[in-house]
Design an enzyme around this catalytic site. Structure first.
Site, PDB file in Angstrom:
ATOM      1  N   GLY A   9     137.825  18.594  10.312  1.00 24.59           N
ATOM      2  CA  GLY A   9     138.278  19.227  11.549  1.00 24.59           C
ATOM      3  C   GLY A   9     139.791  19.230  11.607  1.00 24.59           C
ATOM      4  N   GLY A  11     141.682  20.778  14.594  1.00 27.56           N
ATOM      5  CA  GLY A  11     142.212  21.253  15.867  1.00 27.56           C
ATOM      6  C   GLY A  11     143.312  20.322  16.348  1.00 27.56           C
ATOM      7  N   ASN A  12     143.535  20.321  17.636  1.00 23.90           N
ATOM      8  CA  ASN A  12     144.576  19.499  18.240  1.00 23.90           C
ATOM      9  C   ASN A  12     144.351  18.011  17.953  1.00 23.90           C
ATOM     10  OD1 ASN A  12     145.445  18.350  21.417  1.00 23.90           O
ATOM     11  ND2 ASN A  12     146.941  19.335  20.109  1.00 23.90           N
ATOM     12  N   PHE A  40     139.134  25.083   9.283  1.00 23.16           N
ATOM     13  CA  PHE A  40     138.434  26.361   9.435  1.00 23.16           C
ATOM     14  C   PHE A  40     139.494  27.451   9.319  1.00 23.16           C
ATOM     15  CE2 PHE A  40     136.854  29.899  12.016  1.00 23.16           C
ATOM     16  CZ  PHE A  40     135.606  30.107  11.417  1.00 23.16           C
ATOM     17  N   LYS A 120     133.037  14.571  21.075  1.00 20.52           N
ATOM     18  CA  LYS A 120     132.532  14.274  22.413  1.00 20.52           C
ATOM     19  C   LYS A 120     131.493  15.315  22.803  1.00 20.52           C
ATOM     20  CE  LYS A 120     136.858  12.055  23.779  1.00 20.52           C
ATOM     21  NZ  LYS A 120     137.527  12.082  22.465  1.00 20.52           N
ATOM     22  N   LYS A 205     132.374  11.776  30.437  1.00 19.88           N
ATOM     23  CA  LYS A 205     133.604  11.868  31.239  1.00 19.88           C
ATOM     24  C   LYS A 205     134.095  13.305  31.364  1.00 19.88           C
ATOM     25  CE  LYS A 205     136.449  12.337  27.473  1.00 19.88           C
ATOM     26  NZ  LYS A 205     137.681  13.086  27.231  1.00 19.88           N
ATOM     27  N   ASN A 270     139.623  19.988  30.188  1.00 21.01           N
ATOM     28  CA  ASN A 270     138.497  20.303  31.068  1.00 21.01           C
ATOM     29  C   ASN A 270     138.967  20.400  32.515  1.00 21.01           C
ATOM     30  OD1 ASN A 270     135.864  20.099  29.328  1.00 21.01           O
ATOM     31  ND2 ASN A 270     137.172  18.407  28.660  1.00 21.01           N
TER      32      ASN A 270
END
Length: 429
Positions: A9, A11-12, A40, A120, A205, A270
């Site tokens: 992975g 990402g960030n 990716f 998560k 969460k 989120n």
């Protein structure tokens, strides 16, 4: 033999994880210097491939711009090539892609490989919910720990002080190795033997963070937000223990628990997208806002709320979890964002799934206690012998079964407090 690490992975958070690991593999003799990072493949606006730019500049210009990852980080767009020879795999991809990723790796890794999930979320299947660590272990036949915590990726990238929790099942030696691999002077990692508890914290969460975003978007204030976070924590604990009775209370006081909940509700993606959703009164979809606000990153809370709701509905638990159910109902447009503070009637969330009986609602905290408190407030305000009434009411309440000592202490304080508290309670303040 030296341990060889691959990050699955980019990402960030995946890029930050690679940065942390790359720092430690250079200074620890039991690790191979090189850290492979599966990317990716994407084309940038310049026409260049993302992997080429990462390897040329030592920077993930799309997901973590301005941060050097370490010269020993090598981006690889071929997942089989990226994991070849690795005996430590760090999974940090959006949870909805994890099953497909694992299936590509079947038969490509050694049986002595250790994995850790920074993912998560959960998968919901016909046979029930499946945590990502379990998915990895089942599909690949390897042990999998988890790492969760109060970890806003950009802050860790800037080397601001943070903490995290490694959850493990049986292999303490592997857990200690993960602590060694991730820990730095500014990123403190501890291990606890509660893989389900740690992973459930990191998963649930995000639902509460969506609720906190609704509160922010509706400008309801800090008191309301604090109340939503408290109710959310209670539902996190209750849901985790109902699914996994082995989950420990103490886990919720680690970085993966209350600390992660706080930071996610204050500054996570989120919360950010839910804030925008509420400001737009639900007229713009979460998919639209995700694309606009997250620069290719994925939103987890809405999907997790849907998956958790499927479990609640399947097991007849909807009324026991009014916050989780309401977040889902708002996210799919069944309720307006303002309904986040109207948790008393969870039947409004998804009426087709609720039976006429209100027994569960009347027995589920915090509403049972709230109703009792209101009755108590009325009694005290209308009688001159308030002290005697308070004591009698307290004795009755203490004879009931409370979930934990902190709730017991709260009830004692609340019931013995001055009458102004009772008046505030009576008027809903």
């Amino acid at each position: 033999m030296k341990n060889k690490v691959t990050v699955v992975g980019s990402g960030n958070w995946g890029s930050v994880a690679a940065k942390l690991i790359a720092f430690n593999t250079l200074r620890l003799s039991n690790f191979d210097d090189e850290v492979r990072m599966w990317v990716f493949e994407e084309k940038l606006p310049s026409g260049e491939k993302l992997t080429d730019v990462i390897n040329k500049t030592n920077e993930n210009v799309k997901y973590l711009p301005g941060i050097k990852l370490g010269k020993n980080v090598v981006a690889d767009p071929d997942i089989e090539s990226a994991v070849k020879g690795a005996n430590m795999l760090v999974f940090v991809s959006p949870h909805q892609f994890m099953e497909g990723i694992c299936k590509k790796l079947v038969g490509k890794i050694g049986k002595d490989t250790e994995a850790i999930s920074l993912v998560k979320g959960m998968e919901v299947k016909k046979e029930g919910p499946c945590m990502i660590s379990t998915l990895i272990s089942r599909l690949l036949g390897i042990n999998c720990s988890v790492l969760m915590g109060a970890n806003i990726a950009n802050e860790i990238a800037l080397e601001k002080f943070s903490e995290a929790t490694v959850g493990y099942s049986q292999n303490k030696e592997a857990a200690e190795k993960w602590v060694q691999l991730f820990g730095t002077p500014y990123f403190i990692v501890t291990a606890v033997q509660d893989v389900e508890g740690v992973e459930m914290c990191g998963t649930l969460k995000n639902i509460v963070a969506i609720a906190a975003g609704f509160v922010d978007g509706m400008e309801m204030g800090n008191n309301t937000k604090a109340a939503i976070m408290r109710i959310g924590l209670k539902e996190m604990i209750k849901f985790s223990k109902m699914l996994f009775p082995s989950v420990k209370d103490s886990t919720f006081f680690e970085s993966c628990g209350v600390a992660d909940l706080i930071t996610t509700c204050l500054g996570g993606r989120n919360r950010k997208v839910a804030d925008a959703y509420a400001k737009n009164q639900g007229k713009r979809s979460f998919d639209q806002l995700e694309a606009e606000l997250l620069n290719g990153q994925k939103l987890q809370g809405v999907l997790t709320a849907k998956e958790v709701y499927e479990v609640l509905n399947d097991r007849g638990w909807v009324e026991m979890f009014p916050l989780f159910s309401t977040v889902h109902a708002i996210s799919i447009g069944r309720l307006p964002p303002s309904a986040i503070v109207e948790l008393g009637d969870s039947r409004a969330c998804c009426p087709s799934s609720i039976s006429p009986s209100t027994e569960l609602q009347s027995e589920s905290p915090p509403f049972k206690m709230k109703n009792q408190m209101r009755e108590h407030a009325v009694q005290i305000s209308s009688r001159s012998n308030g002290e005697r009434v308070r004591k009698r009411r307290l004795k009755m309440l203490l004879s009931q079964k409370f979930e934990n000592d902190s709730l017991l202490f709260f009830s004692q304080w609340w019931l013995l407090s001055p009458s102004k508290t009772s008046q505030n309670l009576m008027y809903g303040k």
